[in-house]
Design an enzyme around this catalytic site. Structure first.
Site, PDB file in Angstrom:
ATOM      1  N   LYS A   1       0.848  -1.201   0.000  1.00 12.10           N
ATOM      2  CA  LYS A   1       0.000   0.000   0.000  1.00 12.10           C
ATOM      3  C   LYS A   1       0.880   1.247   0.000  1.00 12.10           C
ATOM      4  O   LYS A   1       1.944   1.256   0.636  1.00 12.10           O
ATOM      5  CB  LYS A   1      -0.886  -0.054   1.262  1.00 12.10           C
ATOM      6  CG  LYS A   1      -1.880   1.072   1.405  1.00 12.10           C
ATOM      7  CD  LYS A   1      -2.720   0.868   2.679  1.00 12.10           C
ATOM      8  CE  LYS A   1      -3.734   1.960   2.904  1.00 12.10           C
ATOM      9  NZ  LYS A   1      -4.536   1.727   4.135  1.00 12.10           N
TER      10      LYS A   1
ATOM     11  N   SER B   1      -9.455  -0.742   7.557  1.00 12.22           N
ATOM     12  CA  SER B   1      -8.971  -0.579   6.188  1.00 12.22           C
ATOM     13  C   SER B   1      -8.353  -1.804   5.533  1.00 12.22           C
ATOM     14  O   SER B   1      -8.070  -1.779   4.337  1.00 12.22           O
ATOM     15  CB  SER B   1      -7.960   0.557   6.118  1.00 12.22           C
ATOM     16  OG  SER B   1      -8.653   1.763   6.036  1.00 12.22           O
TER      17      SER B   1
ATOM     18  N   SER C   1      -9.557   1.724   3.413  1.00 11.74           N
ATOM     19  CA  SER C   1      -8.738   2.524   2.528  1.00 11.74           C
ATOM     20  C   SER C   1      -7.779   1.699   1.670  1.00 11.74           C
ATOM     21  O   SER C   1      -7.296   2.198   0.660  1.00 11.74           O
ATOM     22  CB  SER C   1      -7.943   3.545   3.341  1.00 11.74           C
ATOM     23  OG  SER C   1      -7.048   2.895   4.217  1.00 11.74           O
TER      24      SER C   1
HETATM   25  N1  GLN Z   1     -12.796   3.891   7.201  1.00 13.76           N
HETATM   26  C1  GLN Z   1     -12.001   4.212   8.350  1.00 13.76           C
HETATM   27  C2  GLN Z   1     -11.557   5.647   8.287  1.00 13.76           C
HETATM   28  O1  GLN Z   1     -11.811   6.251   7.313  1.00 13.76           O
HETATM   29  C3  GLN Z   1     -10.851   3.269   8.471  1.00 13.76           C
HETATM   30  C4  GLN Z   1      -9.624   3.724   7.798  1.00 13.76           C
HETATM   31  C5  GLN Z   1      -8.425   2.869   8.095  1.00 13.76           C
HETATM   32  O2  GLN Z   1      -8.528   1.801   8.707  1.00 13.76           O
HETATM   33  N2  GLN Z   1      -7.273   3.349   7.683  1.00 13.76           N
HETATM   34  O3  GLN Z   1     -10.956   6.158   9.173  1.00 13.76           O
END
Ligand code: GLN
Length: 479
Positions: free
Chosen positions: A77, A176, A152
């Site tokens: 990532k 994410s 994400s």
């Molecule tokens: N959807 C969550 C957020 O936007 C999780 C994001 C993540 O785990 N990086 O914060």
């Protein structure tokens, strides 16, 4: 044609000279080009990956010992630093930034012979649940390209779904890894907080962030975890606990039997009715197989998302202050005499809307007049959740729930209000709030043809129990 089933099978084929690392890398490079429309990779390290494959093939031919991840083709990532390579957190503010050092977790993979094939698209600074917040365009779900892959770590999940690499490494602050794994029908593991060093992971919310793994088998996730986990002198928050051999633990097949689920998670009005029915049927099935499964009351469910967003935005506003156009990041081309104006202009140009929203929200909850009402309160809820979790795992081995309340939604569909998007994190943020490991496994298919997963959680640092339960669940599905 090259086909990948598991790292173990791949290694057997390499030793039997039925395949080479070069063939594997070629296969994935072709796959990545053929699926360029998915927008899963921001950059492919083609030449470098070929050179690494070449050198691994010759070292094997000479009879040199093979590393645990010899020739395993891995995508990372775009929040993980890899020295000499660009890393942008899918943001304009870091568009031309080159990593000055390599993340400890990535180095551990390379030291065991992994081949890093490229960096994967994601939501900007890992903030989002759909991958629509990337400054470099959304990623598409390979099963239906009008739908999101989740976020994400959307690019990392799709890369496994569409066979663009063998393993992807993502990050999970509030879901994410697990949420996109659920939307793409693959495995997504978030280990305990502090199990893997965060050194070289671009920070979003430091007390929540954890590196995670996407794979097609539990055995592969266990092996990769074993390689990346453990103490690291560059991260003071990483656990000093010894790393068990997760691979051996899986082979021992000690499947935990005492299972709990929070009643409120399945009664939640936002949960898709068919997902509820199928999860309940699965619970009945578990009981028939001899597992003890109890429904537990959990009155704090509706506090999870607000607590998560107060605390993570607070941490984000502090972490992202370094990107000011002076110390780090994009600087506006405009000539400005005033330093504050220069910061403002550079950050306005560099950060996307969602990141700006979170910095503002985080600064607000930390501001003098509101600190106690929001930040302190949220910290208290977090402590309550930790206490409750300790009590729960004194009596149970495993906690299960759906991973996400709905299957993958359409691109643009969930975008009208940010709160709607936040609420979809209801089942995943709990594990990050209390630091326990959690995994999403692709057990189910919705009548609309989309996959959805089961989320499995365990006590902190009981990854062995978690993985054994998950492996058993995946095997029984096949049986
Ligand atoms: N959807 C969550 C957020 O936007 C999780 C994001 C993540 O785990 N990086 O914060």
């Amino acid at each position: 044609m090259f086909r990948f089933h598991s790292i173990k099978d791949y290694h057997t084929a390499l030793i039997a000279e039925q395949v080479t690392c070069i063939q594997a890398v070629n296969f994935y490079l072709d796959q990545i080009s053929a699926h360029a429309d998915l927008n899963a990779f921001l950059e492919v390290f083609a030449e470098e990956a070929m050179a690494a494959a070449q050198s691994l093939d010759s070292s094997r031919a000479k009879g040199d010992a093979m590393g645990k991840l010899h020739g395993v083709v891995i995508g990372i990532k775009d929040v993980l630093c890899y020295q000499g390579h660009k890393v942008s957190a899918a943001s304009k503010i870091l568009e031309n930034y080159t990593a000055a050092y390599t993340a400890s977790a990535v180095q551990a993979l390379i030291d065991e012979g992994a081949i890093i094939i490229g960096r994967q698209n994601c939501d900007e600074f890992a903030m989002g649940s759909s991958n629509e917040n990337s400054a470099y365009g959304p990623v598409k779900n390979a099963l239906d390209n009008t739908r999101v892959p989740g976020g994400s770590s959307g690019g990392s999940a799709v890369s496994i779904q569409a066979q663009l690499c063998m393993i992807s490494i993502g990050s999970d602050t509030g879901g994410s890894v697990r949420q996109p794994a659920d939307f793409c029908g693959v495995i997504g593991l978030k280990p305990s907080y502090g199990r893997i060093s965060r050194y070289g992971l671009i920070a979003y919310a430091s007390s929540f962030d954890q590196i995670g793994i996407f794979s097609t088998t539990i055995a592969d996730a266990a092996l990769v975890l074993e390689v990346m986990a453990g103490a690291d002198e560059f991260d003071s928050t990483v656990s000093q606990q010894p790393v068990p051999s997760y691979t051996k633990a899986l082979a021992a097949n000690n499947v935990p039997k005492k299972i709990a689920y929070f009643k409120e998670t399945l009664e939640h009005p936002g949960l898709d009715p068919e997902m509820k029915t199928k999860t309940l049927a699965y619970i009945t099935d578990l009981k028939e197989k001899g597992f003890e499964v109890d429904a537990i009351d959990f009155s704090l469910l509706s506090f999870l998302v607000p607590t998560y967003y107060v605390l993570t935005t607070a941490e984000a506003s502090s972490n992202l202050s370094r990107f000011d156009g002076i110390k780090f990041g994009h600087r506006t081309k405009e000539t400005l005499d005033d330093l504050t104006e220069l910061y403002k202009k550079s950050r306005t140009e560099g950060f996307g809307e969602e990141v700006q929203r979170r910095i503002l929200l985080g600064t607000f909850v930390l501001s003098a007049g509101y600190f106690d009402a929001y930040f302190t309160k949220a910290q208290q809820v977090r402590q309550k959740l930790v206490d409750l979790t300790n009590t729960l795992f004194a009596s149970y081995d495993i906690l299960i729930s759906p991973t996400v309340p709905t299957p993958a939604f359409k691109l643009g569909e969930n975008n009208h209000t940010p709160t709607e998007m936040f609420l979809a994190d209801i089942y995943t943020v709990y594990a990050n709030l209390v630091g326990i490991p959690a995994i999403s496994i692709p057990l189910f298919t919705h009548s609309n043809g989309l996959p959805f997963g089961l989320q499995i959680m365990s006590a902190g640092f009981n990854e062995t129990g978690l993985l054994s339960f998950a492996a058993n669940a995946m095997d029984s599905r096949k049986a």
